[in-house]
Scaffold this motif. Structure first.
Motif, PDB file in Angstrom:
ATOM      1  N   ILE A 189       7.555   1.774 -60.106  1.00  0.00           N
ATOM      2  CA  ILE A 189       6.114   1.758 -59.904  1.00  0.00           C
ATOM      3  C   ILE A 189       5.965   2.220 -58.253  1.00  0.00           C
ATOM      4  O   ILE A 189       5.197   2.956 -57.999  1.00  0.00           O
ATOM      5  CB  ILE A 189       5.650   0.571 -59.986  1.00  0.00           C
ATOM      6  CG1 ILE A 189       5.698   0.171 -61.506  1.00  0.00           C
ATOM      7  CG2 ILE A 189       4.130   0.292 -59.405  1.00  0.00           C
ATOM      8  CD1 ILE A 189       5.441  -1.274 -61.989  1.00  0.00           C
ATOM      9  N   ARG A 238       6.399   5.922 -58.308  1.00  0.00           N
ATOM     10  CA  ARG A 238       5.631   6.540 -58.770  1.00  0.00           C
ATOM     11  C   ARG A 238       4.264   6.458 -57.906  1.00  0.00           C
ATOM     12  O   ARG A 238       3.291   7.407 -58.060  1.00  0.00           O
ATOM     13  CB  ARG A 238       5.056   6.348 -60.164  1.00  0.00           C
ATOM     14  CG  ARG A 238       6.326   6.394 -61.171  1.00  0.00           C
ATOM     15  CD  ARG A 238       6.031   6.018 -62.572  1.00  0.00           C
ATOM     16  NE  ARG A 238       7.199   5.590 -63.410  1.00  0.00           N
ATOM     17  CZ  ARG A 238       7.472   4.500 -63.903  1.00  0.00           C
ATOM     18  NH1 ARG A 238       6.725   3.717 -63.957  1.00  0.00           N
ATOM     19  NH2 ARG A 238       8.685   4.365 -64.643  1.00  0.00           N
ATOM     20  N   VAL A 293      -5.623   1.739 -59.124  1.00  0.00           N
ATOM     21  CA  VAL A 293      -4.246   0.979 -59.232  1.00  0.00           C
ATOM     22  C   VAL A 293      -3.582   0.688 -58.039  1.00  0.00           C
ATOM     23  O   VAL A 293      -3.141  -0.752 -58.041  1.00  0.00           O
ATOM     24  CB  VAL A 293      -3.595   2.096 -59.935  1.00  0.00           C
ATOM     25  CG1 VAL A 293      -2.028   1.840 -59.545  1.00  0.00           C
ATOM     26  CG2 VAL A 293      -3.736   2.367 -61.332  1.00  0.00           C
ATOM     27  N   TYR A 338       1.284   5.693 -66.065  1.00  0.00           N
ATOM     28  CA  TYR A 338       2.341   5.361 -65.315  1.00  0.00           C
ATOM     29  C   TYR A 338       2.590   6.198 -64.070  1.00  0.00           C
ATOM     30  O   TYR A 338       3.032   5.826 -63.107  1.00  0.00           O
ATOM     31  CB  TYR A 338       3.556   5.167 -66.167  1.00  0.00           C
ATOM     32  CG  TYR A 338       3.560   3.978 -67.213  1.00  0.00           C
ATOM     33  CD1 TYR A 338       3.474   2.797 -66.825  1.00  0.00           C
ATOM     34  CD2 TYR A 338       3.581   4.009 -68.473  1.00  0.00           C
ATOM     35  CE1 TYR A 338       3.539   1.557 -67.424  1.00  0.00           C
ATOM     36  CE2 TYR A 338       3.587   2.947 -69.495  1.00  0.00           C
ATOM     37  CZ  TYR A 338       3.809   1.730 -68.920  1.00  0.00           C
ATOM     38  OH  TYR A 338       3.446   0.754 -69.783  1.00  0.00           O
ATOM     39  N   SER A 339       2.268   7.454 -64.577  1.00  0.00           N
ATOM     40  CA  SER A 339       2.858   8.410 -63.292  1.00  0.00           C
ATOM     41  C   SER A 339       1.665   8.151 -62.308  1.00  0.00           C
ATOM     42  O   SER A 339       2.185   8.639 -61.097  1.00  0.00           O
ATOM     43  CB  SER A 339       2.730   9.980 -64.106  1.00  0.00           C
ATOM     44  OG  SER A 339       1.239  10.212 -63.959  1.00  0.00           O
ATOM     45  N   LEU A 340       0.648   7.704 -62.279  1.00  0.00           N
ATOM     46  CA  LEU A 340      -0.181   7.375 -61.195  1.00  0.00           C
ATOM     47  C   LEU A 340       0.302   5.900 -60.362  1.00  0.00           C
ATOM     48  O   LEU A 340      -0.426   5.546 -59.497  1.00  0.00           O
ATOM     49  CB  LEU A 340      -1.548   7.168 -61.762  1.00  0.00           C
ATOM     50  CG  LEU A 340      -2.246   8.525 -61.997  1.00  0.00           C
ATOM     51  CD1 LEU A 340      -3.432   8.351 -62.821  1.00  0.00           C
ATOM     52  CD2 LEU A 340      -2.583   9.503 -60.930  1.00  0.00           C
ATOM     53  N   GLY A 341       1.264   5.324 -60.859  1.00  0.00           N
ATOM     54  CA  GLY A 341       1.834   4.247 -60.257  1.00  0.00           C
ATOM     55  C   GLY A 341       1.398   2.714 -60.932  1.00  0.00           C
ATOM     56  O   GLY A 341       1.330   1.983 -60.399  1.00  0.00           O
ATOM     57  N   ALA A 342       0.585   3.096 -62.025  1.00  0.00           N
ATOM     58  CA  ALA A 342       0.324   1.917 -62.673  1.00  0.00           C
ATOM     59  C   ALA A 342       1.257   1.036 -63.239  1.00  0.00           C
ATOM     60  O   ALA A 342       2.484   1.270 -63.594  1.00  0.00           O
ATOM     61  CB  ALA A 342      -0.705   2.120 -63.911  1.00  0.00           C
TER      62      ALA A 342
END
Lengths: 253, 296
Positions: free
Chosen positions: A83, A86, A113, B183-187
């Motif tokens: 994470i 990303r 997020v 997910y790719s956005l860091g979630a």
């Protein structure tokens, strides 16, 4: 030229099947690096190592390093949470994949997020990233309408804006134009070329002309191996390896 | 084998033949559908004609009685509602959470396979089995008695597999590229579930929930074994009280010798049928709304 990242001896296997074999290459800051090669050569697999996307699907094994500069952070290390990786490295996918929400919410998501709550900051960031993605003029008066109502090319630019809003160190593009028509493709290519001033780009493409037109560096991969890496001008006019020459002249692949 | 080139065949005759086959299967399909619909419809019409005269306000607001014309379904429909409420509280959170766990968190290994298979099997076993299990566990072991709580939990277990399976199916219709975008956005996993998986699958999940509850409302057999009473002349004041439900009341009236009670049974059946049809209609409407809302 400053290195933004470096792949060192990367081996990657997926349910005991080795997909990448000792791959090494540098990624230069504010440059576009294209990964080319025939289907199944591992270029998309390599790209998805950069944001540890494979971790979502279990039974994968990374061996080797991808170091992120300036702090020499090995993003493949077991101690590093995917994470966190990303959060630093954004991605745009082959097929435009906006969330079935409003244009505004699509871009705000990456910020939310990260815990951003201030509306004025989010508003500003949305305008800024939509402008960078060349979409602001088309959508400024309908930010709160559904993103899925946009055309394919607009959706892809929205996905780019969504990734840019989080200020990534590196932006990964996985065949970003393969699902688009020629006009939208030209649009995206032009945009990608402009974007390199703001962000380092790694792009997988099947379109050799696209790589030659937009990328500063190109690496040719074949059967999980890095065959050749160099400046695009050299790779496309004067390849050192026979395999590279065969591929770019259309003799296989 | 003929060596005649394919293009020399008589395509017109062949097309005619295929069209006749088409028409034949269309006719067979229509016939079986018609048969099913007519059977169902005649049952409903018969019940409606018999029961309709009894559908009055007093029928809904009267307790059962030994005099058929004074008997009503007050305690039965209130009991049904209370039992279904307990069922919802038990089955909805458990079912949705299990579905999410199996789909998003559980590692895909032999154990999850075994669990999945068992859940599918549970959805198919006879409901009386649940009743016997509940009698042994809720009534005798946990001493919950012949109460609304026991009944609600029994039906909750019965419909749990339906909710789990529909939740999983609803989650599975979300394309993986939407998940990857998040997910790719860091979630994190939970952010992805909370902001994307749950909202996009909520139409399918709600449809499953409503269908599960409509199944629970009509269920009789497991409640007989855990002791639903047939003659309740008061309203429950807590979940530990005895109760009756619509299908049990109906069952009781049908088994009486007097013709007038059969009329009451038909009327109660009509009410029950209307309730389940209404719930199923709601489920279809919810699905329609969400299909329109989320497109990828």
């Amino acid at each position: 030229m400053v290195k933004k990242a470096e792949v060192i001896n990367l081996n990657f296997s997926y349910t005991d099947k080795k997909v990448l074999n000792s791959v090494s290459l540098p990624i230069y800051e504010n440059r576009i690096t294209a990964l080319i090669g025939p289907s199944g050569c591992g270029k998309t697999t390599l790209l998805r190592c950069f944001n540890r996307m494979h971790d979502l699907y279990g039974s994968v094994k990374y061996d080797g390093q991808i170091n992120l500069f300036p702090d020499q952070l090995n993003i493949l290390s077991k101690e590093i949470d995917p994470i966190e990786v990303r959060m630093k490295i954004g991605m745009v996918f082959q097929k435009p994949n906006p969330f079935p929400k409003s244009i505004y919410e699509n871009i705000a998501y990456g910020l939310r997020v990260r815990g951003v709550k201030k509306k004025s900051f989010i508003d500003e960031k949305i305008e800024d990233s939509l402008k960078k993605a060349g979409l602001w003029k088309e959508v400024e008066d309908r930010l709160h309408t559904s993103a899925t109502a946009l055309s394919g090319g607009q959706q892809q630019r929205l996905c780019i804006a969504r990734a840019l809003a989080t200020e990534p160190d590196i932006l990964l593009l996985d065949e970003p134009t393969s699902a688009l028509d020629p006009i939208s493709t030209a649009h995206i290519e032009e945009l990608v070329t402009e974007l390199k001033n703001a962000v380092t780009i790694v792009m997988v493409t099947h379109n050799l002309h696209q790589a030659a037109r937009t990328a500063d560096f190109t690496s040719f991969m074949y059967l999980g191996k890095m065959i050749e890496f160099g400046e695009s001008s050299q790779i496309f006019t004067n390849p050192k390896e026979q395999k590279t020459e065969n591929y770019i002249t259309g003799r296989f692949g | 084998m003929s060596t005649e080139p394919i293009r020399h065949r008589n395509f017109k005759a062949q097309a005619e033949r295929l069209k006749r086959q088409d028409a034949f299967f269309w006719f067979i399909g229509l016939l079986t559908l018609g048969f099913a619909l007519i059977t169902l419809l005649s049952l409903i019409v018969d019940m409606a004609m018999t029961g309709w005269p009894r559908i009055t306000q007093t029928f809904f607001l009267s307790f059962p009685s030994r005099l058929p014309e004074r008997a009503g379904i007050f305690s039965a429909w209130v009991g049904s509602l209370c039992v279904v409420l307990v069922t919802s509280l038990v089955a909805i959170p458990l079912g949705i959470a299990s579905g999410i766990y199996l789909e998003e968190y559980a590692k895909k290994n032999i154990w999850t396979k075994v669990i999945e298979l068992n859940i599918l099997n549970l959805a198919g076993i006879p409901s009386i089995t649940y009743g016997l299990m509940a009698l042994g566990f809720f009534v005798y072991k946990m001493h919950l008695g012949q109460s609304i709580l026991t009944a609600g939990m029994t039906l909750g277990l019965l419909v749990l597999p339906i909710i789990i399976v529909t939740t999983r199916e609803a989650i599975r219709t979300i394309p993986s590229h939407i998940r990857e975008a998040s997910y790719s956005l860091g979630a994190t996993k939970w952010q992805t579930i909370r902001n994307h998986i749950l909202p996009y699958s909520s139409g399918g999940i709600m449809t499953g929930v409503v269908i599960a509850l409509s199944r629970a409302i009509g269920e009789t057999a497991p409640l007989i074994t855990v002791g639903a009473l047939t003659f309740i002349a008061f309203l429950p004041s807590s979940v530990m009280d005895p109760y009756t439900v619509l299908p049990i009341q109906m069952f009781n009236w049908v088994s009486r010798p007097q013709e007038e009670f059969h009329v009451n049974a038909a009327a109660a059946g009509l009410v029950l049928l209307t309730m389940t049809l209404f719930l199923n209609g709601t489920a279809i409407y919810i699905r329609y709304l969400f299909r329109k809302k989320y497109k990828w």
